[in-house]
Design an enzyme around this catalytic site. Structure first.
Site, PDB file in Angstrom:
ATOM      1  CG  HIS A 104      -1.673   1.266   1.399  1.00 34.68           C
ATOM      2  ND1 HIS A 104      -2.422   1.800   0.364  1.00 34.68           N
ATOM      3  CD2 HIS A 104      -1.815   2.117   2.443  1.00 34.68           C
ATOM      4  CE1 HIS A 104      -2.992   2.916   0.786  1.00 34.68           C
ATOM      5  NE2 HIS A 104      -2.640   3.133   2.041  1.00 34.68           N
ATOM      6  CG  HIS A 106      -1.032   7.412   0.842  1.00 31.63           C
ATOM      7  ND1 HIS A 106      -0.962   7.926   2.109  1.00 31.63           N
ATOM      8  CD2 HIS A 106      -1.903   6.365   0.906  1.00 31.63           C
ATOM      9  CE1 HIS A 106      -1.753   7.224   2.924  1.00 31.63           C
ATOM     10  NE2 HIS A 106      -2.330   6.268   2.217  1.00 31.63           N
ATOM     11  CG  ASP A 129       4.873  -5.131 -21.868  1.00 38.35           C
ATOM     12  OD1 ASP A 129       4.248  -5.647 -22.812  1.00 38.35           O
ATOM     13  OD2 ASP A 129       5.948  -4.513 -22.007  1.00 38.35           O
ATOM     14  CG  HIS A 169      -6.804   5.408   0.776  1.00 42.02           C
ATOM     15  ND1 HIS A 169      -7.190   4.298   1.494  1.00 42.02           N
ATOM     16  CD2 HIS A 169      -5.559   5.737   1.248  1.00 42.02           C
ATOM     17  CE1 HIS A 169      -6.257   3.986   2.361  1.00 42.02           C
ATOM     18  NE2 HIS A 169      -5.261   4.823   2.226  1.00 42.02           N
ATOM     19  CE1 TYR A 223      11.560 -11.650 -21.143  1.00 40.72           C
ATOM     20  CE2 TYR A 223       9.235 -11.054 -21.051  1.00 40.72           C
ATOM     21  CZ  TYR A 223      10.525 -10.781 -21.457  1.00 40.72           C
ATOM     22  OH  TYR A 223      10.780  -9.667 -22.169  1.00 40.72           O
TER      23      TYR A 223
HETATM   24 ZN   LIG Z   1      -3.383   4.721   3.062  1.00 37.80          ZN
END
Ligand SMILES: [Zn+2]
Length: 231
Positions: A104, A106, A129, A169, A223
């Site tokens: 996660h 920002h 890709d 967010h 690959y």
């Molecule tokens: Zn956050």
């Protein structure tokens, strides 16, 4: 706290080292500010995950400061509280058994798209890709409870994209392991920036679907490795 089974100790120790080291990629690629952002990894063969502690600066992260949690997001080993986003990570691991890592951030360009609630259109080959699609927008959700996790799973399940822009967010990415999820977070910011820059000077078209499909298939399969692992 529940004790960690002796036979899981080596896997937990390895996950602590890996998750700690991968956090350096978030600062290296300028994806995070202050203590925001977090990485977790499922500990293979256990019902456990390892995640960043809450409120510890990036310079102070060590393998020992990582927090071990069960897949309900409850800490089972660690001196610190787990990241405030632990519930979202745990929800993803419970619902998506194929996922081994969650990230996660920002990161600014991607989060600017999230702030507008606008998917990043699949407009360049590197994006076809890696993502094989637009980077989708997930619902707005407040932290706490399962709402963020539910939004991530509802948006990414059955899609090619390993990244979702949670509305107003930021970015959540998934991968078969934590390193793959980190790569997706790095690439998400890169393509969000590129398409943003392109749009400053004119309209940007999504690639035709057949080109996206061909690029994605070649990149993911040629690959001989699962997605997002070649370099
Ligand atoms: Zn956050």
């Amino acid at each position: 706290m529940t004790a960690i089974a002796p036979q899981a100790a080596d896997a937990v120790a390895a996950a602590r080292r890996e998750v700690c080291a991968l956090h350096a990629e978030l600062t290296r690629w300028n994806l995070v500010t202050w203590t925001s952002g977090n990485i977790s990894a499922r500990v293979p063969g256990t019902g456990l995950m390892v995640i960043k502690p809450s409120g510890v600066t990036y310079d102070d992260l060590t393998p020992d400061s990582m927090v071990v949690c069960d897949l309900d997001g409850t800490a089972v080993e660690g001196a610190h509280a787990p990241s405030s986003d632990t519930g979202a990570h745990a929800y993803v691991y419970r619902e998506m058994p194929e996922v081994g890592g969650v990230v996660h951030t920002h990161s600014p360009y991607a989060t600017a798209w999230a702030a507008r609630g606008e998917p990043v259109p699949c407009a360049v080959t590197a994006m076809a890709d890696e993502f094989g699609d637009d980077i989708p927008v997930g619902p707005f959700a407040l932290i706490g409870g399962d709402d963020i996790g539910r939004g991530i799973v509802a948006t990414l399940r059955g899609r090619r994209s390993p990244a979702v822009l949670m509305r107003s967010h930021g970015v959540f990415t998934i991968g078969r392991d934590a390193r793959s999820a980190v790569k997706a977070a790095v690439m998400c910011e890169d393509v969000a920036r590129t398409v943003h820059l392109a749009r400053e000077h004119g309209p940007v078209s999504r690639l035709p679907q057949e080109h996206i499909d061909a690029l994605y298939d070649r990149y993911q399969n040629a690959y001989g490795q699962p997605r997002g692992t070649h370099s």
